[in-house]
Design a protein around this motif. Sequence first.
Motif, short mmCIF file in Angstrom:
data_model
loop_
_atom_site.label_atom_id
_atom_site.label_comp_id
_atom_site.label_asym_id
_atom_site.label_seq_id
_atom_site.Cartn_x
_atom_site.Cartn_y
_atom_site.Cartn_z
N VAL A 106 -13.37 22.87 -1.80
CA VAL A 106 -14.02 21.68 -1.24
C VAL A 106 -13.78 20.49 -2.18
CG1 VAL A 106 -16.19 20.65 -0.48
CG2 VAL A 106 -15.78 23.12 -0.14
N LEU A 107 -13.08 19.49 -1.66
CA LEU A 107 -12.77 18.27 -2.41
C LEU A 107 -13.65 17.14 -1.90
CD1 LEU A 107 -10.95 16.42 -4.23
CD2 LEU A 107 -9.46 16.18 -2.23
N ASP A 108 -14.43 16.54 -2.80
CA ASP A 108 -15.22 15.35 -2.49
C ASP A 108 -14.55 14.17 -3.16
OD1 ASP A 108 -17.12 13.25 -2.37
OD2 ASP A 108 -18.77 14.68 -2.29
N LEU A 109 -14.04 13.26 -2.35
CA LEU A 109 -13.14 12.21 -2.84
C LEU A 109 -13.64 10.83 -2.44
CD1 LEU A 109 -10.32 11.91 -4.25
CD2 LEU A 109 -9.32 12.02 -1.95
N GLN A 110 -13.72 9.92 -3.42
CA GLN A 110 -14.10 8.54 -3.14
C GLN A 110 -12.91 7.67 -2.75
OE1 GLN A 110 -16.52 6.16 -5.80
NE2 GLN A 110 -17.38 8.00 -6.73
N HIS A 111 -11.79 7.88 -3.44
CA HIS A 111 -10.63 6.99 -3.28
C HIS A 111 -9.37 7.77 -3.56
CE1 HIS A 111 -7.76 3.76 -4.32
NE2 HIS A 111 -8.59 2.89 -3.75
N MET A 112 -8.34 7.55 -2.75
CA MET A 112 -7.04 8.19 -2.97
C MET A 112 -5.98 7.11 -3.21
SD MET A 112 -5.61 9.34 0.76
CE MET A 112 -7.02 10.37 1.14
N PRO A 113 -4.88 7.46 -3.90
CA PRO A 113 -3.81 6.48 -4.12
C PRO A 113 -3.20 6.04 -2.79
CG PRO A 113 -3.60 8.35 -5.62
CD PRO A 113 -4.63 8.73 -4.61
N THR A 114 -2.90 4.77 -2.69
CA THR A 114 -2.27 4.24 -1.49
C THR A 114 -1.43 3.03 -1.86
OG1 THR A 114 -2.70 3.49 0.78
CG2 THR A 114 -4.22 2.71 -0.91
N GLY A 115 -0.50 2.69 -0.97
CA GLY A 115 0.36 1.53 -1.19
C GLY A 115 1.82 1.87 -0.97
N CYS A 116 2.64 0.86 -0.81
CA CYS A 116 4.06 1.05 -0.59
C CYS A 116 4.70 1.76 -1.79
CB CYS A 116 4.75 -0.29 -0.35
SG CYS A 116 4.35 -1.02 1.25
N GLY A 117 5.50 2.78 -1.51
CA GLY A 117 6.16 3.54 -2.55
C GLY A 117 5.34 4.66 -3.13
N VAL A 118 4.05 4.74 -2.77
CA VAL A 118 3.13 5.71 -3.39
C VAL A 118 3.13 7.01 -2.59
CG1 VAL A 118 0.76 6.12 -4.12
CG2 VAL A 118 1.72 3.81 -4.23
N TRP A 119 3.17 8.13 -3.32
CA TRP A 119 3.16 9.47 -2.72
C TRP A 119 2.15 10.34 -3.46
CZ3 TRP A 119 8.15 13.00 -2.66
CH2 TRP A 119 7.85 14.24 -2.07
N GLU A 306 2.10 -5.09 -9.31
CA GLU A 306 0.89 -5.60 -8.65
C GLU A 306 0.66 -4.93 -7.30
OE1 GLU A 306 4.24 -7.87 -6.89
OE2 GLU A 306 3.73 -7.21 -8.92
N GLY A 307 1.70 -4.34 -6.74
CA GLY A 307 1.56 -3.64 -5.47
C GLY A 307 1.04 -2.22 -5.61
N LEU A 308 0.80 -1.80 -6.85
CA LEU A 308 0.37 -0.42 -7.10
C LEU A 308 -1.06 -0.33 -7.62
CD1 LEU A 308 3.67 0.74 -8.88
CD2 LEU A 308 3.05 1.03 -6.46
N THR A 309 -1.81 -1.40 -7.50
CA THR A 309 -3.17 -1.42 -8.07
C THR A 309 -4.13 -0.47 -7.34
OG1 THR A 309 -3.72 -3.33 -6.68
CG2 THR A 309 -2.96 -3.77 -8.94
N GLU A 310 -3.79 -0.05 -6.12
CA GLU A 310 -4.64 0.90 -5.38
C GLU A 310 -4.16 2.34 -5.52
OE1 GLU A 310 -7.56 0.31 -3.55
OE2 GLU A 310 -7.43 -1.55 -4.70
N ALA A 311 -3.21 2.56 -6.41
CA ALA A 311 -2.63 3.91 -6.56
C ALA A 311 -3.43 4.74 -7.56
CB ALA A 311 -1.17 3.80 -6.97
N TYR A 312 -4.67 5.04 -7.23
CA TYR A 312 -5.50 5.85 -8.12
C TYR A 312 -6.43 6.75 -7.31
CZ TYR A 312 -9.26 2.43 -7.15
OH TYR A 312 -10.19 1.63 -6.53
N TRP A 313 -6.81 7.87 -7.95
CA TRP A 313 -7.79 8.80 -7.41
C TRP A 313 -9.15 8.53 -8.03
CZ3 TRP A 313 -6.10 12.59 -3.95
CH2 TRP A 313 -4.73 12.92 -3.95
N LEU A 314 -10.20 8.66 -7.23
CA LEU A 314 -11.57 8.77 -7.72
C LEU A 314 -12.15 10.05 -7.12
CD1 LEU A 314 -13.23 5.21 -7.59
CD2 LEU A 314 -12.64 6.55 -9.61
#
Length: 339
Positions: A106-119, A306-314
């Motif tokens: 069971v994964l409880d996740l607030q935020h996942m990485p997103t954005g162009c080029g992000v996998w 600057e296009g990768l600022t949302e590429a993080y997990w919480l």
Amino acid sequence: MRLSQPTTLATFLLTSRFAAAAYTPVDTFTSTNFFSAFKFFTDPDPTNGQVTYLDLPTAATSTLIATAPQASNAIYLSLDSTTPSLPKRPSVRLNSLKTYNKGLFVLDLQHMPTGCGVWPAFWLLGTGATWPINGEIDIVEGVNNQRNNSMTLHTTAGCRIRSEGFTGHLDTADCDVNNATQGKNMGCGIRNPAAGSFGAGFNANGGGVVATEVTSQAISIWFWPRGAVPAELSPSSSSATTPDPSKWGTPVARFAGDCDIDAHFKDMQIVFDTTLCGDWAGQTWTKGECAAKAPTCEAYVKDHPEGLTEAYWLVNSVKVFEQGQGGKKVGRRERRRGL
């Protein structure tokens, strides 16, 4: 035991079946113990991404990892989004020290990485043999500005799934990575039809919970957006230590059919990683809206941090429940996706 009536026998058998299926907690990974439960993978990216995976001390010094950021209780995992003109960006990939064969994850996740080029991906990886002999279960995965979560199994030959028993969209049915008709390394995939199941939409809603059940009969995945999570999966619930998947309705993905799950999925690590471009995000760059930003994925992530600022997990937590004995420590030999 002596049973005098057929109805009593039926009741006994039914009760026994549910008693055997009860889940109990094995491991809980939160901000208090997360980094001690995972090993930092530092080999070259097996998927040919534009990243360099860092060890724990370097990642901490570079502020790519943290616990309880901004007064939250989450685990923070990120990549470099500040350095200009960088062909390979520092990132992190974590593999759990323990391995598992069956269970409820069971994964409880607030935020996942997103954005162009992000996998980004959250997955289970079979260890101790050449990939994919012991299997791979991709639970949360997508690329670029994808809005729908992709769930995929990767196996050797001899594992196909039926197109029934789930609410998602079946993309491919043969889990064999060498099926040339589907495309090499495709595996069997099911897509979540909910637009908020991945990427920016997922994050805008405050995340959610993903539960994956691995049994000998099927691999099932459920997703609930924040605000719709079952009460028993809430940390404050008295039943949070005994979750019951039979109450959750039809899963969004159910991998079952002509597949010996016990034979194909063994000794699996829990994995988090974020890569850039590579064999999926890079190869599909020209097929989506990101193509307008740069001629190639590699050029974009190199020159546009600057296009990768949302590429993080919480990550709020990862919890593992099992019906029998718990997981075991993984040995020194680890397998990597794509090798």
